[in-house]
Design an enzyme around this catalytic site. Sequence first.
Site, short mmCIF file in Angstrom:
data_model
loop_
_atom_site.label_atom_id
_atom_site.label_comp_id
_atom_site.label_asym_id
_atom_site.label_seq_id
_atom_site.Cartn_x
_atom_site.Cartn_y
_atom_site.Cartn_z
N ARG A 76 -3.19 1.16 -7.24
CA ARG A 76 -2.90 1.23 -5.79
C ARG A 76 -3.00 -0.17 -5.19
O ARG A 76 -4.09 -0.69 -4.94
CB ARG A 76 -3.86 2.18 -5.08
CG ARG A 76 -3.52 2.36 -3.60
CD ARG A 76 -2.24 3.06 -3.36
NE ARG A 76 -2.25 4.41 -3.93
CZ ARG A 76 -1.13 5.04 -4.28
NH1 ARG A 76 0.04 4.43 -4.17
NH2 ARG A 76 -1.17 6.25 -4.77
N ARG A 102 5.68 0.52 -14.63
CA ARG A 102 4.42 0.06 -14.00
C ARG A 102 3.17 0.55 -14.73
O ARG A 102 2.07 0.10 -14.45
CB ARG A 102 4.37 0.48 -12.53
CG ARG A 102 4.33 1.99 -12.32
CD ARG A 102 4.19 2.33 -10.85
NE ARG A 102 4.23 3.78 -10.62
CZ ARG A 102 3.87 4.35 -9.48
NH1 ARG A 102 3.47 3.61 -8.46
NH2 ARG A 102 3.93 5.67 -9.34
N HIS A 175 7.53 -3.08 -5.42
CA HIS A 175 6.86 -2.22 -4.43
C HIS A 175 5.64 -2.95 -3.83
O HIS A 175 4.49 -2.52 -4.01
CB HIS A 175 6.43 -0.95 -5.19
CG HIS A 175 5.96 0.19 -4.33
ND1 HIS A 175 4.84 0.13 -3.54
CD2 HIS A 175 6.45 1.44 -4.17
CE1 HIS A 175 4.65 1.29 -2.94
NE2 HIS A 175 5.61 2.09 -3.29
N ASP A 219 7.94 6.07 6.09
CA ASP A 219 8.35 6.04 4.68
C ASP A 219 9.88 6.06 4.67
O ASP A 219 10.51 7.11 4.75
CB ASP A 219 7.79 7.26 3.94
CG ASP A 219 7.90 7.10 2.43
OD1 ASP A 219 7.27 7.89 1.70
OD2 ASP A 219 8.61 6.18 1.98
N GLU A 276 9.34 -3.26 0.45
CA GLU A 276 9.75 -3.28 -0.97
C GLU A 276 11.21 -3.70 -1.10
O GLU A 276 12.09 -3.07 -0.48
CB GLU A 276 9.53 -1.89 -1.56
CG GLU A 276 8.13 -1.35 -1.33
CD GLU A 276 8.04 0.15 -1.44
OE1 GLU A 276 8.82 0.75 -2.23
OE2 GLU A 276 7.21 0.75 -0.73
O1 TA6 Z 1 7.72 3.40 -1.63
C1 TA6 Z 1 7.20 4.44 -0.85
C2 TA6 Z 1 6.80 5.59 -1.76
O2 TA6 Z 1 7.93 6.11 -2.43
C3 TA6 Z 1 6.09 6.65 -0.93
O3 TA6 Z 1 6.88 7.80 -0.76
C4 TA6 Z 1 4.80 6.92 -1.71
O4 TA6 Z 1 5.02 7.91 -2.68
C5 TA6 Z 1 4.57 5.53 -2.33
O5 TA6 Z 1 5.87 5.13 -2.76
C6 TA6 Z 1 3.50 5.46 -3.37
O6 TA6 Z 1 3.89 6.11 -4.52
P1 TA6 Z 1 2.83 6.21 -5.75
O7 TA6 Z 1 3.57 6.91 -6.83
O8 TA6 Z 1 2.44 4.80 -6.10
O9 TA6 Z 1 1.64 6.96 -5.18
#
Ligand code: TA6
Length: 308
Positions: A76, A102, A175, A219, A276
């Site tokens: 995260r 990732r 991201h 989002d 992103e």
């Molecule tokens: O980039 C935004 C997103 O697609 C959100 O919808 C949320 O799911 C975020 O990515 C984080 O995703 P993750 O799979 O890292 O929890």
Amino acid sequence: MNLQKLNEKFSFKNKTGYLQIKEGKGGISVIEIKNNQAAAKLSFQGAHLLSWIPQGEQEVIWLSDDARFEPGKSVRGGIPICWPWFGAHKTSADYPAHGFARTTGWQLVNARQLAEDETEITFSLNTENLSKNIQKMWPYSTLLEYVVTIGKTLKLALTTTNNSHKKITVSEALHTYFKVDNVAQSKVHGLDGISYLDKPDDFKRKQQQGLIEISEEVDRVYLNTEEDIVIENKNREISIKKQGSRSTVVWNPWKEVADKMGDLGEAGYLQMLCVESANAAENTIRLNPGESHALNVEMSVVTRSMDK
Ligand code: TA6
């Protein structure tokens, strides 16, 4: 390659800086870099940049206090590489969100100091060498190369090469979780008038009016845009320039979603904002056998003195 061999091959220390490879949390190897212009940290899992601190600036990249560092688990914060699909897989709900790049170990191919005293790191991921499970999800021989240049600016270059005999379609994102003092006081410049898909509103297509300000879950996948972005927050401006990216994703979960995610830390959502550089939705990339596509991003930071 074990830590000793990696350091024999890649580490250096001289009057202008150093590169060393250590065992990080969860037993995952991490590269620590320092030069006259910046400091940075990258994880071998996901070629995941965890920190970038330009000389004289504060940390630019947000990393959750509750980030979990476990093999195969996404971290995260930092700059996760979403590839070869962005978001949920189109047809297989059991495939990992944002693809497998990732959460997979990458190979360190090169590490060197450049003339301007920047440090350049090259990682690669060859899907032919990955597990049977991953090759079931992605049965196309594809080479991913990621070049990270650490200096007064941060340059990222993610290149996909289709080494298979079939046409492939790839959606992707760098991201990036940016660190902000208070996301509720941030303003995102550069997307005025741009169409976007609004995920919390069933991905309805809308048009951005003016600056983006955050006071609830945001989002959004902004489409068909190569615009430069500036995140304005208190006395700091983060500039994001990109090439080879037609989508820009802006995300902050706000409190309710953040609490459900459970790894953003106490009120962590107030200190982060994802902008992103991506190719997603109708901007998905199609590559014929032998073709390549590069997604390039360059970030920089300016902090104005508060007394102005
Ligand atoms: O980039 C935004 C997103 O697609 C959100 O919808 C949320 O799911 C975020 O990515 C984080 O995703 P993750 O799979 O890292 O929890």
